[in-house]
Design an enzyme around this catalytic site. Structure first.
Site, PDB file in Angstrom:
ATOM      1  N   ASP A   1     101.733  88.193  74.866  1.00 55.66           N
ATOM      2  CA  ASP A   1     101.640  89.527  74.294  1.00 55.66           C
ATOM      3  C   ASP A   1     100.476  90.231  75.008  1.00 55.66           C
ATOM      4  O   ASP A   1      99.715  89.588  75.736  1.00 55.66           O
ATOM      5  CB  ASP A   1     101.361  89.357  72.791  1.00 55.66           C
TER       6      ASP A   1
ATOM      7  N   ASP B   1      98.539  93.722  73.620  1.00 57.93           N
ATOM      8  CA  ASP B   1      97.558  94.352  72.723  1.00 57.93           C
ATOM      9  C   ASP B   1      96.930  93.333  71.777  1.00 57.93           C
ATOM     10  O   ASP B   1      97.630  92.633  71.053  1.00 57.93           O
ATOM     11  CB  ASP B   1      98.227  95.451  71.884  1.00 57.93           C
TER      12      ASP B   1
END
Length: 286
Positions: free
Chosen positions: A38, A40
């Site tokens: 991922d 953020d």
């Protein structure tokens, strides 16, 4: 166990299992490894000195590319939907329609603003976005050993690419799958490309990228990095998993969510703004 695992931010439910997986990763070496991560609040920081750092979406929300009126609306959406996203009492299925609603509304607002493509680099430069400590070592080592890195983000792809470009780590071994903006011939935002990716539908996105994973059919060893329980499905498109180590960053509501995260991730890093643990594992493998 490794000394980095002694840090008080590190929580491991089953140390023996983790050791077993890491041994499998070491045995496979660089040629069998791939990273699925991922972006953020996983590769980027959640906070610096107690001050929240922006996500890819927040960079635009906080920039001078949007009017004050639009900013107010975006903030209102965040105040409405973010508590739902991290609510420990709701299932992912229950959160799903709210996430779709949030993204749809915020993306509609951005299109109304007629954002200009060539203004994005400046918005990133002026923002408070910050990659986690140790990011150079992380990206450079993976590049050096030609380990494929799949960044799978529910954020804004154009902003994400600009962040890693400005940080000097957008190497050829990195592939970004995210919500990419669709600009007209004058470089003005007119919509978004492809299917929406939000926090809780990464399973579908993973299956849409089976071509990418098929090309890496010999890379059956995976290190998965995420910060949400929705990120656990990011490797669902991988055809033949041999060993998978799931590392989860827990940034918010730590007390309420720690048990849940420890049930799902092999290693949980609570309020950890560094890549120290992943880097120490990569050092052993590569």
């Amino acid at each position: 166990m490794m000394p980095e695992f002694e840090k008080n931010t590190v929580h491991i439910r089953d140390p023996e299992r983790v050791e077993q997986i890491i041994c499998g990763l070491i045995k496979g070496g660089a040629s069998k490894l791939q990273i699925i991560t991922d972006f953020d609040m996983t590769l980027s920081r959640f906070a610096v000195n107690g001050k929240r750092c922006p996500s890819c979406h927040n960079i635009i929300d906080n920039s001078k590319l949007v009017t004050d009126d639009c900013r107010k609306k975006l903030v209102h959406l965040k105040e409405t939907y973010y508590p739902i996203e991290i609510d420990p009492h709701l299932t992912m299925e229950e959160k799903y329609p709210f996430m779709v609603e949030w993204y749809f509304k915020s993306h509609t607002l951005l299109v109304e603003q007629r954002l200009e493509k060539d203004k994005l680099p400046e918005a990133v430069r002026e923002s408070d976005v910050s990659l986690k400590e140790g990011y150079e070592q992380f990206f450079d080592r993976l590049h050096q050993h030609s380990v494929p890195v799949f960044i799978f983000s529910a954020g804004l792809g154009d902003v994400l690419e600009e962040i890693i470009r400005q940080a000097g780590v957008y190497h050829p071994n990195v592939k970004v799958v995210s919500n990419f903006m669709d600009f007209d011939d004058n470089g003005v935002l007119k919509g978004f490309k492809g299917e929406l990716i939000h926090v809780y539908n990464k399973h579908d996105g993973a299956l849409r990228n089976t071509e990418y994973f098929k090309q890496l059919k010999d890379n059956g060893n995976i290190i998965l990095l995420g910060d949400s329980l929705g990120d656990l499905t990011m490797a669902d498109g991988v055809p033949n998993v041999e060993n998978i180590l799931k590392i989860g960053y827990l940034n918010d509501k730590v007390e309420e969510l720690l048990e849940k995260y420890m049930d799902s991730y092999n290693i949980v890093l609570a309020r950890d703004e560094t890549l120290e643990v992943p880097n120490s594992i990569l050092q052993k493998i590569l």
